[in-house]
Design an enzyme around this catalytic site. Structure first.
Site, PDB file in Angstrom:
ATOM      1  N   ASP A 158      24.708 -12.216   0.455  1.00  0.00           N
ATOM      2  CA  ASP A 158      25.243 -11.172   1.341  1.00  0.00           C
ATOM      3  C   ASP A 158      25.720 -11.760   2.676  1.00  0.00           C
ATOM      4  O   ASP A 158      26.483 -11.136   3.397  1.00  0.00           O
ATOM      5  CB  ASP A 158      24.178 -10.108   1.622  1.00  0.00           C
ATOM      6  CG  ASP A 158      23.867  -9.263   0.401  1.00  0.00           C
ATOM      7  OD1 ASP A 158      24.471  -9.524  -0.655  1.00  0.00           O
ATOM      8  OD2 ASP A 158      23.030  -8.351   0.499  1.00  0.00           O
ATOM      9  N   GLY A 206      15.978 -12.295  -3.889  1.00  0.00           N
ATOM     10  CA  GLY A 206      16.984 -12.494  -4.940  1.00  0.00           C
ATOM     11  C   GLY A 206      17.446 -13.944  -4.981  1.00  0.00           C
ATOM     12  O   GLY A 206      17.545 -14.596  -3.947  1.00  0.00           O
ATOM     13  N   GLY A 234      26.491  -6.427  -1.698  1.00  0.00           N
ATOM     14  CA  GLY A 234      26.479  -6.386  -0.227  1.00  0.00           C
ATOM     15  C   GLY A 234      25.808  -5.101   0.209  1.00  0.00           C
ATOM     16  O   GLY A 234      26.408  -4.044   0.171  1.00  0.00           O
ATOM     17  N   ARG A 235      24.522  -5.221   0.551  1.00  0.00           N
ATOM     18  CA  ARG A 235      23.740  -4.032   0.885  1.00  0.00           C
ATOM     19  C   ARG A 235      24.143  -3.416   2.213  1.00  0.00           C
ATOM     20  O   ARG A 235      24.484  -2.251   2.287  1.00  0.00           O
ATOM     21  CB  ARG A 235      22.258  -4.414   0.988  1.00  0.00           C
ATOM     22  CG  ARG A 235      21.496  -4.212  -0.263  1.00  0.00           C
ATOM     23  CD  ARG A 235      20.079  -4.584  -0.054  1.00  0.00           C
ATOM     24  NE  ARG A 235      19.975  -5.913   0.561  1.00  0.00           N
ATOM     25  CZ  ARG A 235      18.895  -6.651   0.553  1.00  0.00           C
ATOM     26  NH1 ARG A 235      17.812  -6.207  -0.004  1.00  0.00           N
ATOM     27  NH2 ARG A 235      18.866  -7.842   1.118  1.00  0.00           N
ATOM     28  N   ARG A 265      39.929   2.446 -13.822  1.00  0.00           N
ATOM     29  CA  ARG A 265      38.836   1.737 -14.504  1.00  0.00           C
ATOM     30  C   ARG A 265      37.889   1.171 -13.441  1.00  0.00           C
ATOM     31  O   ARG A 265      38.329   0.801 -12.354  1.00  0.00           O
ATOM     32  CB  ARG A 265      39.366   0.587 -15.356  1.00  0.00           C
ATOM     33  CG  ARG A 265      40.164   1.027 -16.565  1.00  0.00           C
ATOM     34  CD  ARG A 265      39.270   1.665 -17.626  1.00  0.00           C
ATOM     35  NE  ARG A 265      40.022   1.969 -18.830  1.00  0.00           N
ATOM     36  CZ  ARG A 265      40.694   3.104 -19.045  1.00  0.00           C
ATOM     37  NH1 ARG A 265      40.725   4.051 -18.116  1.00  0.00           N
ATOM     38  NH2 ARG A 265      41.336   3.288 -20.188  1.00  0.00           N
TER      39      ARG A 265
HETATM   40  O1  F6P Z   1      20.504  -9.342  -1.196  1.00  0.00           O
HETATM   41  C1  F6P Z   1      21.154  -9.904  -2.252  1.00  0.00           C
HETATM   42  C2  F6P Z   1      21.455  -8.887  -3.312  1.00  0.00           C
HETATM   43  O2  F6P Z   1      22.194  -9.577  -4.281  1.00  0.00           O
HETATM   44  C3  F6P Z   1      22.168  -7.642  -2.826  1.00  0.00           C
HETATM   45  O3  F6P Z   1      23.531  -7.841  -2.622  1.00  0.00           O
HETATM   46  C4  F6P Z   1      21.834  -6.677  -3.936  1.00  0.00           C
HETATM   47  O4  F6P Z   1      21.856  -5.352  -3.475  1.00  0.00           O
HETATM   48  C5  F6P Z   1      20.451  -7.059  -4.305  1.00  0.00           C
HETATM   49  O5  F6P Z   1      20.288  -8.411  -3.949  1.00  0.00           O
HETATM   50  C6  F6P Z   1      20.140  -6.858  -5.777  1.00  0.00           C
HETATM   51  O6  F6P Z   1      18.817  -7.180  -6.003  1.00  0.00           O
HETATM   52  P1  F6P Z   1      18.118  -7.188  -7.437  1.00  0.00           P
HETATM   53  O7  F6P Z   1      18.131  -8.606  -7.908  1.00  0.00           O
HETATM   54  O8  F6P Z   1      16.741  -6.695  -7.172  1.00  0.00           O
HETATM   55  O9  F6P Z   1      18.883  -6.301  -8.366  1.00  0.00           O
END
Ligand code: F6P
Length: 372
Positions: free
Chosen positions: A154, A24, A197-198, A291
């Site tokens: 993250d 990413g 944040g995974r 919301r």
């Molecule tokens: O690891 C960075 C991150 O932004 C995570 O926080 C998120 O879950 C993921 O990448 C999203 O990835 P994508 O760009 O595939 O939607």
């Protein structure tokens, strides 16, 4: 851990290096590319090749181009990456969709290693997060010369105190929380905000603290919804008729699971939907209007903060010096304000999650923030 020297190495300098951005994107990637190119050309007289779209650029034939000083002019404040990126091109498990719709997985790593040799790359700088640096390390083990640069919003990469990209994302998330605060207060609403944040709650916890959130739910602490409701009711009784609830996308309830979006067979599993789940469950027990805001990829975009520009620049320059010193198989890192290098193996060994005994957690609890 070792310090990266400042002197130009006279002998055994590689003549040509490559650089790619994988996984990413995040703000600051261009700062790293710019610094690497400028240092390689100006300090060492090397050539630099830019590999487009992460490792895919080494799998497909038309995705490699020289990077000159002109190519990196003016890119320091730009978000994204001039090289493009993807999180779908692991050469050790490369997935392609066949004409009949079937997905097949192939190991194309030896072709990629051959390509690197044909290109006469004496080192490849891999700017990436956990996934890309694991691939880099796998290549290194087969004899491919790589060095790593840590990036991720993250902030969950081991071995470095901080990765570039995090500070900008933190500013973006905090700004959003400030804005949601005023509208939440005006309407006496509960605002639930999903933050990226995974596996690590750094972004949710820090933006939640900076933005004065009342509830912060992070992956490290499975949450109890009753406690969230109780916090909202307690504020209500105290005359505070609105609440801000921050939910990390990787958070999960006690005894429950993380929530994923629909599966794309070519892409890694994608999180999302926990804020809506919390909203739906809260609506069953709480009288407030609720919301949901999902900040999503806004957090990955935009111009890098000064902190990320400087860190990216220091990392990019240090990666080139590391190559000059023969520090292959290592990653540049920030430790106690110093740029150092550590073995890639150490960087990818363990994700850096929020320690439960950290002062951030203690501080949040002390302030009465509900952590679920
Ligand atoms: O690891 C960075 C991150 O932004 C995570 O926080 C998120 O879950 C993921 O990448 C999203 O990835 P994508 O760009 O595939 O939607």
């Amino acid at each position: 851990m070792s310090k990266i020297g400042r002197e130009k190495s006279v002998n055994e300098s590689p003549k040509r290096i490559g650089v790619l951005t994988g996984g990413g994107d995040c703000p600051g990637l261009n700062a790293v590319i710019r610094a690497a190119v400028k240092t390689a050309i100006q300090q060492y007289g090397w050539e630099v090749l830019g590999i487009e779209d992460g490792f895919e650029g080494l799998i497909l034939s038309d995705k490699i181009r020289p990077l000159t000083l002109t190519d990196v002019r003016g890119i320091l404040p730009r978000g994204g990456t001039i090289l493009g990126t993807t999180n779908r091109a692991n050469p050790f498990a490369y997935k392609v969709r066949k004409k009949d719709g079937r997905i097949v997985t192939r190991d194309v790593s030896s072709e990629v290693a051959d390509r690197i040799r044909e290109l006469r790359l004496e080192a490849l700088i891999v700017i990436g997060g956990d996934g890309s640096l694991k691939i880099a390390y796998e290549f290194y083990q087969t004899g491919v010369p790589v060095v790593g640069v840590p990036k991720t919003i993250d902030n969950d990469l081991g071995g470095t105190d901080i990765s570039f990209g995090f500070d900008t994302a933190l500013n973006t998330a905090t700004d959003a929380l400030d804005k949601l605060h005023t509208t939440a207060e005006a309407h006496h609403r509960v605002m639930i905000v999903e933050i990226m944040g995974r596996d690590a709650g750094w972004l949710a916890l820090r933006s939640g603290l900076a933005g004065g959130a009342d509830v912060i739910l992070i992956p490290e602490i499975p949450f109890d919804l009753h406690k969230v409701d109780e916090k909202i009711e307690q504020r209500d009784r105290a005359g505070r008729k609105f609440s801000i609830v921050v939910v990390a996308e990787g958070a999960r309830p006690v005894g429950g699971e993380q929530i994923y979006q629909e599966k794309d067979p070519l892409a890694p599993k994608r999180l999302g939907g926990m804020a809506q789940w919390v909203a739906d469950e809260l609506a069953k027990v709480c009288d407030h209007e609720i919301r949901v805001t999902v900040l999503g990829h806004v957090q990955r975009g935009g111009s890098p903060s000064p902190f990320d520009r400087i860190l990216g620049t220091r990392f990019g320059a240090a990666a080139v010096r590391l190559i000059a010193e023969g520090g292959l198989g290592r990653m540049v890192a920030l430790r106690s304000q110093q740029i150092v290098s550590i073995p890639l193996e150490e960087a990818i060994r363990e994700l850096r999650v929020v320690p439960l005994d950290s002062d951030l957690i203690q501080t949040a609890r002390g302030l009465g923030v509900c952590l679920g």
